[in-house]
Design an enzyme around this catalytic site. Structure first.
Site, PDB file in Angstrom:
ATOM      1  N   ASP A  82      37.090  10.858 -34.330  1.00  0.00           N
ATOM      2  CA  ASP A  82      37.396  11.142 -32.991  1.00  0.00           C
ATOM      3  C   ASP A  82      37.806   9.890 -32.190  1.00  0.00           C
ATOM      4  O   ASP A  82      37.780   8.690 -32.514  1.00  0.00           O
ATOM      5  CB  ASP A  82      36.395  11.936 -32.262  1.00  0.00           C
ATOM      6  CG  ASP A  82      36.552  12.669 -31.203  1.00  0.00           C
ATOM      7  OD1 ASP A  82      37.788  12.902 -30.881  1.00  0.00           O
ATOM      8  OD2 ASP A  82      35.690  13.314 -30.439  1.00  0.00           O
ATOM      9  N   LYS A  83      38.493  10.287 -30.884  1.00  0.00           N
ATOM     10  CA  LYS A  83      38.711   9.291 -29.795  1.00  0.00           C
ATOM     11  C   LYS A  83      38.117   9.776 -28.330  1.00  0.00           C
ATOM     12  O   LYS A  83      38.273  10.987 -28.208  1.00  0.00           O
ATOM     13  CB  LYS A  83      40.237   9.317 -29.704  1.00  0.00           C
ATOM     14  CG  LYS A  83      41.102   8.823 -28.516  1.00  0.00           C
ATOM     15  CD  LYS A  83      41.232   9.609 -27.513  1.00  0.00           C
ATOM     16  CE  LYS A  83      41.863   9.103 -26.436  1.00  0.00           C
ATOM     17  NZ  LYS A  83      42.354  10.188 -25.343  1.00  0.00           N
ATOM     18  N   HIS A  84      37.751   8.816 -27.625  1.00  0.00           N
ATOM     19  CA  HIS A  84      37.464   9.223 -26.301  1.00  0.00           C
ATOM     20  C   HIS A  84      38.249   8.412 -25.103  1.00  0.00           C
ATOM     21  O   HIS A  84      38.276   7.062 -25.510  1.00  0.00           O
ATOM     22  CB  HIS A  84      36.075   8.881 -26.008  1.00  0.00           C
ATOM     23  CG  HIS A  84      35.495   9.386 -24.747  1.00  0.00           C
ATOM     24  ND1 HIS A  84      35.357  10.662 -24.448  1.00  0.00           N
ATOM     25  CD2 HIS A  84      35.178   8.419 -23.911  1.00  0.00           C
ATOM     26  CE1 HIS A  84      34.733  10.573 -22.819  1.00  0.00           C
ATOM     27  NE2 HIS A  84      34.667   9.369 -22.685  1.00  0.00           N
ATOM     28  N   SER A  85      38.506   8.853 -24.222  1.00  0.00           N
ATOM     29  CA  SER A  85      39.156   7.994 -23.096  1.00  0.00           C
ATOM     30  C   SER A  85      38.221   7.995 -21.767  1.00  0.00           C
ATOM     31  O   SER A  85      37.579   9.139 -21.488  1.00  0.00           O
ATOM     32  CB  SER A  85      40.293   8.827 -22.675  1.00  0.00           C
ATOM     33  OG  SER A  85      41.006   8.213 -21.559  1.00  0.00           O
ATOM     34  N   THR A 122      40.782  17.253 -19.938  1.00  0.00           N
ATOM     35  CA  THR A 122      41.398  18.021 -21.342  1.00  0.00           C
ATOM     36  C   THR A 122      40.944  19.479 -21.336  1.00  0.00           C
ATOM     37  O   THR A 122      41.922  20.268 -21.536  1.00  0.00           O
ATOM     38  CB  THR A 122      40.690  17.360 -22.505  1.00  0.00           C
ATOM     39  OG1 THR A 122      41.252  16.005 -22.603  1.00  0.00           O
ATOM     40  CG2 THR A 122      41.367  17.948 -23.650  1.00  0.00           C
ATOM     41  N   ARG A 170      22.436  11.795 -11.941  1.00  0.00           N
ATOM     42  CA  ARG A 170      23.192  10.416 -11.505  1.00  0.00           C
ATOM     43  C   ARG A 170      24.401  10.733 -10.561  1.00  0.00           C
ATOM     44  O   ARG A 170      24.545   9.820  -9.784  1.00  0.00           O
ATOM     45  CB  ARG A 170      23.720   9.763 -12.916  1.00  0.00           C
ATOM     46  CG  ARG A 170      22.806   9.158 -13.894  1.00  0.00           C
ATOM     47  CD  ARG A 170      23.542   8.818 -15.122  1.00  0.00           C
ATOM     48  NE  ARG A 170      24.661   7.947 -14.884  1.00  0.00           N
ATOM     49  CZ  ARG A 170      25.804   8.090 -15.878  1.00  0.00           C
ATOM     50  NH1 ARG A 170      25.757   9.047 -16.645  1.00  0.00           N
ATOM     51  NH2 ARG A 170      26.919   7.224 -15.391  1.00  0.00           N
ATOM     52  N   SER A 185      25.805   8.011 -21.889  1.00  0.00           N
ATOM     53  CA  SER A 185      26.317   9.304 -21.748  1.00  0.00           C
ATOM     54  C   SER A 185      27.469   9.521 -22.550  1.00  0.00           C
ATOM     55  O   SER A 185      27.673  10.907 -23.268  1.00  0.00           O
ATOM     56  CB  SER A 185      26.753   9.329 -20.398  1.00  0.00           C
ATOM     57  OG  SER A 185      27.228  10.812 -19.990  1.00  0.00           O
ATOM     58  N   LYS A 189      27.078  12.150 -26.374  1.00  0.00           N
ATOM     59  CA  LYS A 189      27.862  13.446 -26.925  1.00  0.00           C
ATOM     60  C   LYS A 189      28.846  13.289 -28.128  1.00  0.00           C
ATOM     61  O   LYS A 189      28.639  14.142 -29.029  1.00  0.00           O
ATOM     62  CB  LYS A 189      28.943  13.871 -25.724  1.00  0.00           C
ATOM     63  CG  LYS A 189      27.906  14.082 -24.644  1.00  0.00           C
ATOM     64  CD  LYS A 189      28.953  14.798 -23.530  1.00  0.00           C
ATOM     65  CE  LYS A 189      29.720  13.636 -22.764  1.00  0.00           C
ATOM     66  NZ  LYS A 189      28.805  12.777 -22.014  1.00  0.00           N
ATOM     67  N   LYS A 190      29.350  12.039 -28.296  1.00  0.00           N
ATOM     68  CA  LYS A 190      30.460  11.600 -29.463  1.00  0.00           C
ATOM     69  C   LYS A 190      29.547  11.744 -30.814  1.00  0.00           C
ATOM     70  O   LYS A 190      29.960  12.089 -31.737  1.00  0.00           O
ATOM     71  CB  LYS A 190      30.906  10.506 -29.116  1.00  0.00           C
ATOM     72  CG  LYS A 190      32.212  10.683 -28.049  1.00  0.00           C
ATOM     73  CD  LYS A 190      33.110  11.813 -28.513  1.00  0.00           C
ATOM     74  CE  LYS A 190      34.147  11.772 -27.580  1.00  0.00           C
ATOM     75  NZ  LYS A 190      35.292  13.007 -27.793  1.00  0.00           N
TER      76      LYS A 190
END
Length: 439
Positions: A82-85, A122, A170, A185, A189-190
């Protein structure tokens, strides 16, 4: 004897290290409600002031991951990646990257989020597609990934529920911008998605949460170190966010941009360079390709052949969207009632952009949220945005406003034009990718 929540808070307040079992016990209390909202807020503030060692952040990440379900993809004979931004403006990379990576042989169970602050989400973009379900059943999510190689959905209540509660607190206690808390955080999730490898896109610039390059590198190194420490092979690219990444910013307009991209209509753009770079990074990190050049060639072929477009279309249909979205996007993506050009006020070169301002202008048009319960108008936003360095004459179009009425369109066009600075000389070019960070 177990440590009371207030003792955990006291130790962190005093700058003392926390043991993994104490962090796990505190997060279990966050999940089952035995730790109060005030205690969560106090813990978050103590971490904000005193930070966490790498080992503590790994323990916090794993405790938040293990607060709910952790997906198991052992029945899928593909690397799970996967990828996360960290978020930007006109950043719709995930929409094209997931099907490209899937076409190259990866399985991409992508769990995405909504817009945060001035940045687009997204999930909000995908909800522009009629029928697309961002919260499918676990069985449908699994079947879509297994059959087509990717699925882009939202975080369910069963994935990292401790993070949901901590983040909400937060958000209202001025502790969002803590590197350990951001790290845990994002990664909880990932990691709950059952990944084997992860590539991070850490944005830096006036349209990113991290405006300073040093801060961006600090966050990127924290994310990479903690993810690898938690057992997921991870790297990060720090990328430029001093202008919108796509030539569109909004929801339906970015889906239209995604479709055009997958059809090969965005060749040679910054967006294409970034997407292919991340695809290559994913392929090498997962072990499917040995070097970046071969990996990027493979990703480019998946795009040029139409294989990625086909996978995107099948994913959309499997998750409830129309079967012919790519063939007839105009039949499904709602258009704004008024579209108006934003015009250059003088001749010269576009030398800078207030990118955060572009994101805020989308929200002002109705395309984002000022409060969590706000309803989004998916039709509004900007498209045909010119890249920095473009030479313009006075009165040339530098972008278009999609608005619900003439008043908003006029104000939006004036606002957009004012967010770009025009000068007689072309600006110095800046790299799309600033730094690569690995373990």
């Amino acid at each position: 004897m177990k440590m009371l929540p207030q003792e955990t808070i006291r130790r962190k307040r005093n700058g003392e290290p926390l043991a993994p079992e104490d962090i796990a016990r505190f997060m279990a209390g966050v999940t089952d409600g035995s730790v109060s909202e005030g205690q969560v807020a106090a813990f978050a503030m103590a971490v904000w002031f005193n930070g966490m060692a790498r080992e503590e952040t790994v323990a916090l990440t794993l405790a938040m991951r293990d607060s709910g379900d952790v997906l198991d993809w052992s029945d899928i004979d593909r690397p799970i990646a996967d990828k996360h931004s960290t978020g930007g403006v006109g950043d719709n990379v995930s929409l094209m990257l997931a099907p490209i990576a899937a076409a190259c042989g990866l399985a991409v169970p992508m769990i995405s989020g909504r817009g945060l602050g001035h940045t687009g989400g997204t999930l909000d973009k995908l909800e522009s597609i009629p029928g697309y379900t961002i919260m499918p059943s676990a069985d449908l999510f699994r079947r879509t990934v297994k059959h087509f190689g990717c699925a882009i959905i939202g975080q369910t209540a069963d994935l990292a529920p401790a993070d949901k509660r901590v983040y909400a607190i937060r958000d209202v206690t001025a502790t969002v911008d803590s590197v350990p808390l951001i790290t845990a955080s994002i990664l909880s999730k990932k990691l709950a998605a059952g990944l084997q490898s992860l590539v991070l896109d850490v944005k830096v610039g006036n349209g990113a949460f991290m405006v300073d390059a040093t801060e961006a590198e600090t966050l990127a190194r924290s994310l990479v170190a903690v993810a690898n420490g938690a057992g997921v092979k991870t790297s990060a690219l720090i990328t430029d966010m001093n202008q919108p990444l796509a030539d569109a910013a909004g929801n339906a307009v970015e889906i239209a941009n995604c479709i055009a991209f997958l059809k090969g209509e965005k060749a040679g753009t910054r967006l294409e360079r970034i997407v292919l770079a991340f695809a290559a990074e994913m392929l090498v990190l997962s072990g499917l390709e040995a070097d970046m050049t071969a990996a990027e060639t493979k990703a480019a072929q998946a795009l040029a052949s139409g294989a990625a477009a086909e996978i995107f279309g099948r994913m959309v249909h499997a998750l409830g969207g129309p079967a012919d979205l790519l063939e007839k996007p105009q039949a499904y993506l709602s258009a704004a009632p008024v579209i108006r050009p934003a015009l250059a006020s003088e001749a010269g070169f576009l030398v800078s952009c207030d990118t955060r301002g572009v994101g805020m202008a989308v929200i002002e048009l109705g395309g984002g949220r000022s409060r969590p319960d706000d309803t989004i108008d998916h039709r509004v936003g900007f498209d045909r945005l010119l890249p920095l360095g473009t030479k313009v004459e006075k009165g040339d179009e530098i972008g278009r406003v999609h608005a619900v009425n003439e008043t908003d369109a006029a104000l939006g066009a004036e606002r957009l034009a004012g967010l770009y600075r025009i000068a007689p000389q072309a600006p110095a070019t800046s790299p799309d990718i600033l730094t690569r960070i690995s373990a």
